[in-house]
Design a protein around this motif. Structure first.
Motif, PDB file in Angstrom:
ATOM      1  N   VAL A  91       0.822  -1.213  -0.189  1.00 61.80           N
ATOM      2  CA  VAL A  91       0.091  -0.068   0.027  1.00 61.80           C
ATOM      3  C   VAL A  91       1.025   1.543   0.039  1.00 61.80           C
ATOM      4  O   VAL A  91       1.890   1.587   0.437  1.00 61.80           O
ATOM      5  CB  VAL A  91      -0.750   0.280   1.593  1.00 61.80           C
ATOM      6  N   ASN A  93       0.257   5.225   0.733  1.00 57.63           N
ATOM      7  CA  ASN A  93      -1.542   5.975   1.108  1.00 57.63           C
ATOM      8  C   ASN A  93      -0.497   7.025   0.759  1.00 57.63           C
ATOM      9  O   ASN A  93       0.405   7.965   2.077  1.00 57.63           O
ATOM     10  CB  ASN A  93      -1.411   5.335   2.748  1.00 57.63           C
ATOM     11  N   ILE A  95      -1.585  11.091   1.774  1.00 57.23           N
ATOM     12  CA  ILE A  95      -2.269  12.080   2.881  1.00 57.23           C
ATOM     13  C   ILE A  95      -2.353  13.080   3.648  1.00 57.23           C
ATOM     14  O   ILE A  95      -0.568  13.610   3.570  1.00 57.23           O
ATOM     15  CB  ILE A  95      -2.626  11.224   4.224  1.00 57.23           C
ATOM     16  N   PHE A 113      -7.808  10.952   2.974  1.00 58.20           N
ATOM     17  CA  PHE A 113      -7.080   9.919   1.847  1.00 58.20           C
ATOM     18  C   PHE A 113      -8.091   9.143   1.310  1.00 58.20           C
ATOM     19  O   PHE A 113      -9.133   8.914   2.158  1.00 58.20           O
ATOM     20  CB  PHE A 113      -5.869   9.184   2.556  1.00 58.20           C
ATOM     21  N   TRP A 118      -7.486   3.099  -0.775  1.00 55.52           N
ATOM     22  CA  TRP A 118      -6.723   2.321  -0.482  1.00 55.52           C
ATOM     23  C   TRP A 118      -6.881   1.213  -0.752  1.00 55.52           C
ATOM     24  O   TRP A 118      -6.269   0.129  -0.620  1.00 55.52           O
ATOM     25  CB  TRP A 118      -6.977   3.456   0.872  1.00 55.52           C
ATOM     26  N   GLN A 121      -5.870  -0.864  -2.848  1.00 58.02           N
ATOM     27  CA  GLN A 121      -3.891  -1.569  -2.885  1.00 58.02           C
ATOM     28  C   GLN A 121      -4.627  -2.428  -1.848  1.00 58.02           C
ATOM     29  O   GLN A 121      -3.672  -3.327  -2.289  1.00 58.02           O
ATOM     30  CB  GLN A 121      -3.465  -0.469  -2.664  1.00 58.02           C
TER      31      GLN A 121
END
Length: 156
Positions: A91, A93, A95, A113, A118, A121
């Motif tokens: 992942v 991410n 943010i 996010f 997310w 993934q």
């Protein structure tokens, strides 16, 4: 650099090292943390979330930038890369964080996010097909809350 910008920098430098105790020390005792997975954590719950994530982190790295802060509020951008333990998927991410401060501590921390991105993934095909639905969002939130509750019980 403003003292609150330094506080944000300290928080993310600690996060890079998975140092949840230093991260927790940046928070006021009544902090409110919210993000798409943990919609409302208060006080020690928020610190315990970072403790849990730090102990479970696999193949973790973090970069941050865009720190800005004044006496009342601040913001930062950060990207965490890690292996999602439940699927083994990587992942990344991205943010955006906003903060409010009181007496040299973070009193409100909001991370934003794209939960669908997310989920694609972290969860793979299920996340791709259903990650945008409230059903998946609610399931992810419920599973995260359960994991945090178990962690808090075992750490007590």
């Amino acid at each position: 650099m403003h003292a609150n910008a330094q506080l944000i920098q300290t928080f993310y430098q600690a996060f890079q090292k998975l140092d949840a105790e230093t991260m927790a020390s940046c928070y006021a005792s009544d902090v409110l943390f919210t993000d798409p997975v943990f919609p409302a954590l208060r006080g020690r719950e928020a610190s315990d979330m970072w403790r849990m994530l730090s102990t479970k982190a696999q193949n973790f790295s973090l970069v941050f930038d865009g720190i800005e802060a004044d006496d009342r509020q601040g913001k930062a951008h950060w990207v965490a890369t890690y292996t999602f333990s439940q699927t083994g998927n990587t992942v990344v991410n991205d943010i955006h964080a906003s903060f409010e401060f009181r007496d040299g501590k973070i009193v409100r921390h909001i991370d934003r996010f794209d939960l669908w991105k997310w989920a694609r993934q972290a969860l793979g095909l299920k996340g791709l097909l259903l990650g945008w639905t409230p059903v998946v969002r609610n399931a992810v939130q419920a599973q995260a809350a359960k994991g945090l509750a178990i962690f808090r019980t075992q750490s007590a």
